[in-house]
Structures are given as C-alpha cells and as structure tokens.
Design an enzyme around this catalytic site. Structure first.
Site, PDB file in Angstrom:
ATOM      1  N   HIS A 191       0.824  -1.207   0.000  1.00  0.00           N
ATOM      2  CA  HIS A 191       0.000   0.000   0.000  1.00  0.00           C
ATOM      3  C   HIS A 191       0.857   1.255   0.000  1.00  0.00           C
ATOM      4  CE1 HIS A 191      -3.306  -2.533   1.943  1.00  0.00           C
ATOM      5  NE2 HIS A 191      -3.633  -2.293   0.700  1.00  0.00           N
ATOM      6  N   ASP A 214       8.425 -12.460 -16.799  1.00  0.00           N
ATOM      7  CA  ASP A 214       8.338 -13.889 -16.504  1.00  0.00           C
ATOM      8  C   ASP A 214       9.088 -14.730 -17.529  1.00  0.00           C
ATOM      9  OD1 ASP A 214       6.923 -14.289 -14.077  1.00  0.00           O
ATOM     10  OD2 ASP A 214       5.157 -13.446 -15.046  1.00  0.00           O
ATOM     11  N   CYS A 238       4.826  -6.266 -22.728  1.00  0.00           N
ATOM     12  CA  CYS A 238       4.373  -5.468 -21.584  1.00  0.00           C
ATOM     13  C   CYS A 238       5.255  -5.694 -20.357  1.00  0.00           C
ATOM     14  CB  CYS A 238       2.906  -5.763 -21.261  1.00  0.00           C
ATOM     15  SG  CYS A 238       2.606  -7.478 -20.859  1.00  0.00           S
TER      16      CYS A 238
HETATM   17  C1  PEP Z   1       5.571  -9.983 -17.286  1.00  0.00           C
HETATM   18  O1  PEP Z   1       5.712 -11.091 -16.764  1.00  0.00           O
HETATM   19  O2  PEP Z   1       6.413  -9.453 -18.032  1.00  0.00           O
HETATM   20  C2  PEP Z   1       4.342  -9.202 -17.024  1.00  0.00           C
HETATM   21  C3  PEP Z   1       4.096  -8.074 -17.644  1.00  0.00           C
HETATM   22  O3  PEP Z   1       3.517  -9.673 -16.058  1.00  0.00           O
HETATM   23  P1  PEP Z   1       3.811  -9.484 -14.490  1.00  0.00           P
HETATM   24  O4  PEP Z   1       5.006  -8.586 -14.336  1.00  0.00           O
HETATM   25  O5  PEP Z   1       2.584  -8.910 -13.919  1.00  0.00           O
HETATM   26  O6  PEP Z   1       4.093 -10.900 -14.071  1.00  0.00           O
HETATM   27 MG    MG Z   2       4.003 -12.057 -15.910  1.00  0.00          MG
END
Ligand code: PEP
Ligand code: MG
Length: 603
Positions: A213, A479, A526
């Site tokens: 938070h 990931d 992303c």
């Molecule tokens: C990623 O794994 O690159 C991703 C955008 O998801 P998160 O960071 O939420 O695991």
């Molecule tokens: Mg991820």
C-alpha cells in the site's frame, strides 16, 4: 553501481578538519520515480511504551470508560484521515482506512480488553498492548505475505489507540516543520496517505514491495521512494544527509561532494528531460526512417488512469486486474469488477484497454482465499492455471470484462499460458461467458480482441500453434526471462542469471514475433524490457508492434524511438542473435545507444 549490501568507500583526502562520515550506498526497490536530496527523519512505528498499573476495584469502571473514549477518538481521527485521503488521492485508497476502522470497532477485541481490565484490574493501555501483542504474534506466524502485511495495520491502529489513551500527539507527516526524507522500518498507509507533498521529499523503508500500500500511495502522490532497503532505520541516523533515487532504487547516506554534484546534475537533467519530453508529447512515435510503433501504459489500479492521461496520451497495454482483488478483503464480485473496468474503459476512450485476467499466485496472494501452500509458487497454481481451477471466479471476471466492452475499447488477454490446451479451455470459458450474457440480453462487444501472454518458454516455442486462436500476443518478458533461465525474478542472490539480453531470450522473442506475423497477428511487450532504454533498439528491431510500460517511462521511450533507424535496429538484432552471452548482447546495445542517443544513458 551500488551493491545490495552497504558499501562505504574510503573518505577523500580533503575532509581533514571535520571528518564527515564516509558515504554509504544502500539499495532497494525504486517504487516511485525521481531523485531527492535532503535530511533523514526517522519514524519509529513500534507501540509507544506503556507501564503496568494495578487498579482498585473502584477504579475499574472509569478505566473502561477511558478505554472506550480512546476508541471513539481513534475512530474520529481515522474517519478524518479517510476523508482527507479520499479528497487528495481517491476513494479507493481511502478505503484502506475502512480496515483500520473495522479494527477499532472490532467487538471481539474491545470485549477482550474490557474483560481483562475487569478480571486482572490493570490499566487500559497495558491490557490493550498485551492483547495487540497476542494478535501480532498470531499474524507473524502466518505464512502469507498479504496477511503478514496486515500486521502493519494492526500496529498502526494500536499505536493510535495507545497514544489516545496516553493523551500523546501523533507524529503527523502532514505537518512537518521542514522538508525531510522519511526513513522507517515500514510505513503504514495512514502515514503515507497523510504525507505533505511539499515537506516529505521522499521516503525509504526497510520492508515493502512495489505492490505494498505504501508504495502505491507513494506513486499516487509522486513522492520518490525506495523500499526494501535492508535495516534502513538502523543504518540511517536521524538527520543524516541523504540522496534518494526512486528511479534506480538507490539511497546514498552521507553522500560525498562529488556525489551531490553528480545527483544535482541528474536532477537538472531529469527536469530538462521532462521538459523536452513534454515538448515532444504530441509528436508521432516513429523511427527516423518512418516506422510507427504503438506505445501503451501498464496500470495496476483504476486510479492510475489519471497519470496515464496526463503523462502519456496512449492506451493501456496491460491492466493487472489482480490488484483489484488483492487490495480488498473480499473477492470483488461481477458488478464491482464491472464498475472498476468500466471506469477505466470510459476514461480511456477512444484509446483501448487490455485487461489481463487474474494473475494470482507466484508472489501475489489473496488472503481471503484458502489456497494450499506450495513449494514452488511461481511454478504452481498461478494465473490462468488458478482461473481454470476456479471457474466461478474466472467466469465472473470474464463476464465483467465483456460487459465493460460495451463502454469503450476493451481487449482481453490471458496470463501465463503454457499450452494450447490451456488457451482453448480459457477461450471456451470466454464463449460460455458470452452465452451467459446473451441469455440475459446484456450488451457487449462481440468482436472483442483476445490475446494471450507469452511468458512461458513453451508458449514462445509453440507460438505458431497458438497464433491461429488469438488476435494478438503480449510478451510478458519479466516472466519469460525468469522461466527461461530458471532464475526467480525476485531473488537478488541469483540476479546475475536474470538476463533479458541473453541470446536465448532474443531468440524466443524472435520466434514469437515470426509466429505472430505469419498469422497476421500483432505482438506487444508489456514486461520491463519494453521500457529499458538500453533494450528499446533491440525490441524495435525484433519487430514488436506495441511497447507497454509504466506511464512515466513513455516519454523517454518515445524520444529514443525517434532517434533510431529501423534497419539499424534490425542489424543489431541479427548480431545479438548470433552472440554467445548476455554480456555480449548488452555491450552491443550500449554501443548502439551511445551512438544514437548518448543523453539517454546519462539521464
Ligand atoms: C511480465 O511477466 O512481463 C508481465 C508483464 O507480467 P507481471 O510482471 O505482472 O508478471
Ligand atoms: Mg508475468
């Protein structure tokens, strides 16, 4: 570069007369960007000391009244705080104080304290502190980060009640006399939320993560912050001069003159950058040779849309929907989710919003779900695996997302897909959710784009088999790197293996892009690779169509893209694919940036 452990370089020859303590470099997670220089203000959040007083039977009723009055006073303060936060930040953040208010109003807790005052004939603060200590012990033993994090809430409320019993003042971070950088073991949401933006220059805590938070509040208030700085409150003394770099996660205690000069320069550079970036905000995101790239923003909570709209002027490429679930004590139902998604989608219109279905598990847990403990949570019941095992939760989310699609441009994507079977099963649920809505005559977009994240190496290798079933891919490189190199993304001890520039990663991304292109689908990134300036030429050369990132990174990435020639970025990729090590690819990227945009490396 600062190390994770503290390091004290030897002092310079010039400090002879009054020897200043040598500079000490600490590091943690930069959770709220920006650099500040100032003095440390240490905040201790442990319970105020209490003494044990024996009461006569005649004193007991008055003591109970005194306890009840302290509860009422605490409640009033919390309501005022909640209203203030509601005005400054937003209703959702303010709702954190509902948890505090619930504790103050907790009948069981109140009755236990009153019964103990009566039976043991001891003073209210002593009894209350003991009861709270008992609660705290139980929480500390729970192996669930989210529940353990609630310990801060309990202690925060307990300290408030005890101070009210003792008639003491609260350390009020909304009323500092002079500017300071707050240093604490941990900060409660009430501390952070009440912060006076003009006097609180930044904050540092020993514990906490990007998702705590405190970090969320820091970002909302745009106060530079570094959390997870080991033993910060012990290593830093009251009044110590500090530099806090919330972008890089660096803290320098007793900086040298040279470091001060360097960081003052960086602040000026950042300010100039910001101005220049602002000036370029409306220019197209295209390379010198005219290739357009779509930029988008990642958000965790609906409130962040404001920042996206101010800073970026782009769509949302990743809405991490799990944070809606994490931040509240019960599962949000379909209607609640619909409201949250609709607010974002309407606000963002005509830009599009990619809502990622629940990515719970790994390091993100729901305290209100009784999920079994796992030996390897990152390899376990996470994301789509969890959703497929809980159709009730999955279906209500799918319906909410579909319903939100009637209010703007929505896309949906599934996280952590490992196999085609999983993707097909998820798509089946989506069709089922559509049928549910059809039966009820509820309106939604029947041509909603559906994508899958590519963040498991098996999915990247078999991307050509997944591509026919989706409209787009979104590479979750955070990931993908972790799973490809079998290196826990959160474990600093094996950070050397967490290598986004490993040629294996470049090859996996290239395979994914080729698979997407061969089926006329688009592909985005992303993960953090999308906004790491050093890697931008590489991802561009790989043919990525959309880069989605923290909204504050968008300006810099756009600026960089406008200095790159696509054919040169493609040549860089060819060289990188042929490299043997991550270090070699990194060196190539550094040379590239050094040549086309050296100012980026300095910023
Ligand atoms: C990623 O794994 O690159 C991703 C955008 O998801 P998160 O960071 O939420 O695991
Ligand atoms: Mg991820």
């Amino acid at each position: 570069m600062p190390s994770r452990n503290s390091s004290r370089p030897s002092s310079t020859k010039s400090d002879t007369a009054r020897q200043a303590p040598p500079a000490m470099h600490l590091s943690g997670s930069g959770v709220s960007a920006g650099i500040v220089i100032g003095k440390a203000l240490l905040i201790r959040r442990e319970l105020p000391p209490v003494v044990e007083v024996e009461l006569t039977p005649a004193q007991v009723p008055a003591e109970i009244r005194r306890f009840k009055r302290a509860l009422v006073a605490s409640e009033k303060q919390l309501v005022a705080l909640r209203d203030r936060v509601g005005e400054i930040i937003g209703a959702k953040e303010a709702s954190i104080f509902d948890a505090h208010l619930m504790l103050v109003a907790d009948q069981v807790l109140g009755r236990e304290v009153i019964a103990t005052i009566e039976s043991k004939r001891r003073n209210a603060e002593y009894v209350f502190a003991q009861v709270i200590e008992h609660y705290g012990k139980a929480l500390r033993e729970v192996r669930d980060d989210y529940i353990r994090d609630r310990l801060t809430d309990v202690q925060d409320v307990a300290a408030r009640v005890i101070r009210n019993l003792q008639g003491r003042e609260h350390v009020d971070l909304s009323k500092l006399d002079e500017p300071a950088i707050i240093v604490a073991h941990d900060l409660s949401p009430s501390d952070t939320a009440g912060m006076d933006r003009h006097h609180v220059l930044g904050f540092i805590t020993s514990i906490g993560t990007r998702t705590s938070h405190t970090a969320i509040m820091g970002r909302s208030l745009r106060i530079p912050a570094v959390v997870g700085v080991a033993k910060a409150e012990i290593q830093i003394a009251q009044g110590d001069p500090l530099i806090v770099d919330g972008t890089r996660g660096v803290v320098i205690v007793h900086p040298t003159e040279e470091e001060l000069r360097d960081y003052r320069k960086r602040i000026r550079i950042q300010a100039r950058w910001f101005e220049r970036i602002q000036a370029e905000a409306n220019l197209p995101t295209e390379t010198i040779d005219g290739f357009r790239v779509q930029l988008a923003a990642n958000i965790e909570l609906p409130e962040e849309v404001e920042t996206v709209k101010q800073v970026a002027g782009v769509g949302i490429g990743l809405f991490r929907s799990e944070f809606l679930f994490i931040r509240q004590a019960t599962l949000p139902d379909e209607e609640e989710q619909l409201e949250a998604y609709r607010a974002v989608v309407q606000e963002m219109y005509p830009q599009s919003v990619i809502i990622r279905t629940l990515d719970i598990g790994g390091d993100k847990f729901l305290s209100h779900l009784d999920t079994p403990e796992e030996l390897n949570p990152f390899l376990g019941m996470r994301a789509i695996r969890f959703c497929l095992s809980r159709p009730d939760i999955f279906m209500s989310q799918l319906r909410a997302i579909l319903r939100a699609s009637a209010f703007g441009k929505v896309r949906i994507m599934f996280p952590m897909v490992s196999t085609l079977d999983e993707l097909l099963e998820a798509l089946d649920y989506l069709r089922q959710a559509e049928r549910d809505l059809d039966r009820k005559g509820i309106h939604y977009n029947r041509h909603l784009d559906v994508g899958t994240m590519i963040e498991v190496p098996a999915a990247a290798v078999l991307a050509d088999k997944l591509a026919p079933y989706v409209d787009f891919f979104s590479l979750g490189t955070n990931d993908l790197v972790q799973y490809s190199l079998a290196a826990d993304r959160a474990n600093p001890d094996i950070a050397y293996l967490y290598q986004p520039t490993n040629p294996a990663i470049i090859r996996l991304i290239r395979m994914t892009v080729e698979a997407a292109y061969s089926h006329a689908k688009w592909v985005g990134i992303c993960g953090e690779m999308a906004s790491e300036p050093l890697l931008v030429p590489l991802v561009l050369g790989l043919g990525i169509n959309e880069l989605s990132m923290s909204p504050v990174a968008v300006g810099l990435v756009k600026r960089l893209i406008r200095r790159i020639r696509m054919y040169e970025a493609e040549q860089l990729v060819e060289q990188a694919v042929g490299c043997e090590t991550a270090g070699q690819v990194r060196a190539l990227c550094e040379q590239f940036i050094q040549r086309v945009a050296p100012d980026v490396l300095q910023g």
